[in-house]
Write an enzyme that holds these catalytic residues in place. Structure first.
Site, short mmCIF file in Angstrom:
data_model
loop_
_atom_site.label_atom_id
_atom_site.label_comp_id
_atom_site.label_asym_id
_atom_site.label_seq_id
_atom_site.Cartn_x
_atom_site.Cartn_y
_atom_site.Cartn_z
N GLU A 44 76.04 90.48 84.12
CA GLU A 44 75.83 89.67 83.01
C GLU A 44 74.33 89.16 82.79
O GLU A 44 73.74 89.14 83.73
CB GLU A 44 76.87 88.46 83.06
N HIS A 96 80.33 82.95 80.11
CA HIS A 96 80.13 82.39 81.40
C HIS A 96 80.05 80.73 81.01
O HIS A 96 78.95 80.15 81.34
CB HIS A 96 78.76 82.87 81.92
N ARG A 145 83.43 85.13 89.75
CA ARG A 145 82.10 85.41 89.45
C ARG A 145 82.19 86.99 89.27
O ARG A 145 83.17 87.89 89.18
CB ARG A 145 81.34 85.66 90.69
#
Length: 325
Positions: free
Chosen positions: A266, A284, A237
């Site tokens: 993000e 991601h 993460r």
């Protein structure tokens, strides 16, 4: 008697909501963009279940603004986008989608590790820029992966899948976890303290959940422990790594390279990382295979169906709401 309302905050697959159609009023967000909290409260007003992707923030103000809410089904294994403490206070169940993305995410960790170690991102950009006009012995030298020492911080499902793949590369595997695993679960890896892992590993992969306790578990002090030839991969993460400290370490050659799929704040990425040629960056996409993403959507919807059927959702992350503990 009116049917329960299920609000889906982002586009899933065209038929993802089919299991809900006969038993609930399904509300679909036509815009495939995250909703800011105030807009989410407006969009989901009157709903009893909310299906949210990992990119949708569900803070306390959303939970408090939806007084009839009973369930938040997150489409993602991580759920730090949801204020679980606020959900507990409101008696709202929260579910996630574990297991179904384990193998895809482990594969992506290896894609980043191999790509960063062998400098594929840098060399591809160089080739596309028309700079390749001669071959040389010293051209784009990278780091060996086979026979190297791999350090995994976070030995859950995905960490163990990453370790399992390491055997094919003849690697020694070290891991750091809150607890040492039984031998039969460790995939032949050896538990060590975090500092020893950072000092010893040629390649370090982060795959722990994000929480206040894991915020910046790799920052400037930790980067200083790593080998100057080391590669750091974050597949866990954003926020596990101090991105600006990492960019500085990369710029100064204090570690060799990094492969990152997740970032603090993000989809914004620190400009310093964008400017680092030895950082391999992806948006991601750790779970981005057709089968994994489909399975995630299906599991999130299955949790909603469980709730509609009066059953305990199968991947409930806060069972204390059922007991009032």
């Amino acid at each position: 008697m009116s049917r329960p309302v299920v609000a889906i905050t982002r586009r899933l697959f065209p038929d993802s909501d089919q299991p809900l159609q006969s038993r609930a009023e399904v509300r679909l967000n036509p815009a495939d963009t995250p909703l800011v909290p105030a807009r989410m409260v407006e969009y989901a007003a009157g709903c009893q279940a909310l299906v949210a992707t990992a990119g949708c923030q569900v803070p306390a103000e959303v939970i408090e603004g939806l007084p009839g809410l009973k369930l938040i089904a997150n489409v993602g294994v991580g759920y730090n986008n949801i204020d679980v403490a606020a959900a507990n206070r409101a008696g709202v169940m929260v579910t996630n989608t574990p297991d179904v993305l384990t193998e895809a995410t482990a594969d992506m960790a290896w894609a980043l590790l191999l790509g960063a170690a062998r400098r594929t991102g840098e060399s591809e950009r160089w080739l596309r820029d028309g700079k390749w006009n001669v071959w040389g012995m010293g051209l784009w030298l990278g780091a060996d992966v086979h026979g190297a020492t791999l350090g995994i911080i976070g030995m859950g499902r995905i960490g163990r899948a990453i370790a399992r793949r390491a055997s094919g590369f003849g690697m020694q595997v070290l891991y750091h976890n809150r607890r040492e695993l039984p031998a039969e679960e460790s995939q032949g890896a050896r538990w060590v303290g975090k500092e020893e892992l950072l000092r010893s590993a040629d390649h370090v992969v982060l795959v722990v959940p994000y929480s206040p306790a894991t915020h910046h578990i790799v920052g400037a002090p930790e980067l200083a422990l790593m080998k100057p030839t080391a590669v750091l991969v974050n597949i866990g993460r954003g926020g596990l790594v101090d991105d600006r400290a990492l960019a500085q370490a990369l710029q100064e050659g204090r570690i060799a390279a990094a492969g990152l799929d997740v970032f603090e704040g993000e989809p914004k990425v620190a400009p310093e990382l964008l400017a680092a040629p030895n950082a391999l960056l992806t948006p991601h996409i750790g779970s981005a295979t057709s089968s994994a993403r489909r399975a995630m959507a299906d599991l999130a919807i299955a949790n909603v169906v469980d709730w509609l059927d009066g059953k305990r959702p199968r991947t409930l992350v806060n069972p204390e709401v059922l007991t009032g503990a």
